[in-house]
Design a protein around this motif. Structure first.
Motif, mmCIF file in Angstrom:
data_model
loop_
_atom_site.group_PDB
_atom_site.id
_atom_site.type_symbol
_atom_site.label_atom_id
_atom_site.label_comp_id
_atom_site.label_asym_id
_atom_site.label_seq_id
_atom_site.Cartn_x
_atom_site.Cartn_y
_atom_site.Cartn_z
ATOM 1 N N TYR A 252 38.718 68.918 67.000
ATOM 2 C CA TYR A 252 38.848 70.357 66.731
ATOM 3 C C TYR A 252 39.054 70.561 65.234
ATOM 4 C CZ TYR A 252 39.267 70.754 71.761
ATOM 5 O OH TYR A 252 39.012 70.694 73.107
ATOM 6 N N ASP A 253 37.967 70.510 64.486
ATOM 7 C CA ASP A 253 38.081 70.573 63.023
ATOM 8 C C ASP A 253 37.681 71.955 62.513
ATOM 9 O OD1 ASP A 253 35.444 70.302 63.643
ATOM 10 O OD2 ASP A 253 34.977 68.907 62.012
ATOM 11 N N PRO B 146 34.094 72.503 69.083
ATOM 12 C CA PRO B 146 33.247 71.307 69.134
ATOM 13 C C PRO B 146 31.982 71.515 69.969
ATOM 14 C CG PRO B 146 35.244 70.998 70.440
ATOM 15 C CD PRO B 146 35.407 72.284 69.699
ATOM 16 N N LYS B 147 31.963 72.565 70.802
ATOM 17 C CA LYS B 147 30.767 72.795 71.631
ATOM 18 C C LYS B 147 29.732 73.676 70.939
ATOM 19 C CE LYS B 147 32.749 71.720 76.095
ATOM 20 N NZ LYS B 147 33.754 72.185 77.009
ATOM 21 N N CYS B 148 30.157 74.841 70.421
ATOM 22 C CA CYS B 148 29.183 75.764 69.835
ATOM 23 C C CYS B 148 29.160 75.686 68.315
ATOM 24 C CB CYS B 148 29.467 77.209 70.274
ATOM 25 S SG CYS B 148 30.949 77.921 69.523
ATOM 26 N N GLY B 149 30.174 75.074 67.718
ATOM 27 C CA GLY B 149 30.213 74.913 66.266
ATOM 28 C C GLY B 149 30.683 76.139 65.506
ATOM 29 N N THR C 67 29.015 80.831 75.454
ATOM 30 C CA THR C 67 28.709 81.934 76.367
ATOM 31 C C THR C 67 29.010 81.594 77.824
ATOM 32 O OG1 THR C 67 26.433 81.132 76.384
ATOM 33 C CG2 THR C 67 26.931 82.983 74.931
ATOM 34 N N PHE C 68 29.349 80.329 78.125
ATOM 35 C CA PHE C 68 29.648 79.996 79.536
ATOM 36 C C PHE C 68 31.041 80.486 79.886
ATOM 37 C CE2 PHE C 68 30.622 76.344 76.860
ATOM 38 C CZ PHE C 68 31.952 76.116 77.144
ATOM 39 N N ARG D 232 44.554 79.319 68.066
ATOM 40 C CA ARG D 232 44.591 80.773 68.266
ATOM 41 C C ARG D 232 43.358 81.419 67.655
ATOM 42 N NH1 ARG D 232 48.101 84.965 69.389
ATOM 43 N NH2 ARG D 232 49.795 83.524 69.878
ATOM 44 N N ARG D 233 43.014 81.005 66.440
ATOM 45 C CA ARG D 233 41.857 81.577 65.758
ATOM 46 C C ARG D 233 40.560 81.262 66.527
ATOM 47 N NH1 ARG D 233 39.435 78.927 61.948
ATOM 48 N NH2 ARG D 233 41.285 77.734 61.421
ATOM 49 N N LEU D 234 40.434 80.028 66.980
ATOM 50 C CA LEU D 234 39.192 79.611 67.643
ATOM 51 C C LEU D 234 39.039 80.198 69.044
ATOM 52 C CD1 LEU D 234 38.732 75.779 66.846
ATOM 53 C CD2 LEU D 234 37.636 77.756 65.769
ATOM 54 N N TYR D 235 40.143 80.265 69.794
ATOM 55 C CA TYR D 235 40.001 80.475 71.243
ATOM 56 C C TYR D 235 40.833 81.594 71.849
ATOM 57 C CZ TYR D 235 37.590 75.988 71.179
ATOM 58 O OH TYR D 235 36.703 74.977 70.917
#
Lengths: 87, 87
Positions: A71-72, A76-79, A86-87, B3-6
């Motif tokens: 998680y950078d 990691p899936k959609c970038g 969208t899933f 939090r920001r990502l998800y």
């Protein structure tokens, strides 16, 4: 810090025993989620991350490095950041 | 970062759904522990801490603060570093 505090105990207990403790702590977190006790809830979050760190120590995984490697700052899936999957 | 990502996804899924995901990720970590695949193992550690962070976000818990509040450089039970608990 967890290595310094607990590695002598964690390494004796071993991988399977430490994983079982983690599972128990996750169950306790699940119980705390059903209550209104914020302090108990915070305590259970602390225990789960502590046992996860103990398990990482006995399996020789650098938890911080493993986490930031996947998680950078983007999904990691959609970038994307925020995630736009969208899933 | 989580939090920001998800948070937009986590908050829609809610507490129970996010906890169930965490439980599934812990199970996957347990499976990875049985293999010799270090990269897969690191991936599963990353997923568990990520979902734990997501759950903390939807329950409004500061995971870092909760953790350091309980495990503040000494064992919360015996008060020593390293831990000297005898049980």
């Amino acid at each position: 810090m967890m290595r310094r505090l607990y590695f002598h105990r964690d390494s004796k207990r071993g991988v399977a025993g430490t994983f079982n403790w983690l599972v128990d702590e996750v169950k306790e977190l699940g119980e705390a989620l059903k209550t209104e006790d914020k302090e108990a809830l915070e305590n259970e979050f602390a225990d789960v991350i502590a046992w996860l760190a103990s398990l990482a120590n006995v399996t020789n995984v650098d938890l911080e490095k493993a986490s930031l490697n996947k998680y950078d700052n983007k999904c990691p899936k959609c970038g994307h950041s925020p995630c736009q999957c969208t899933f």
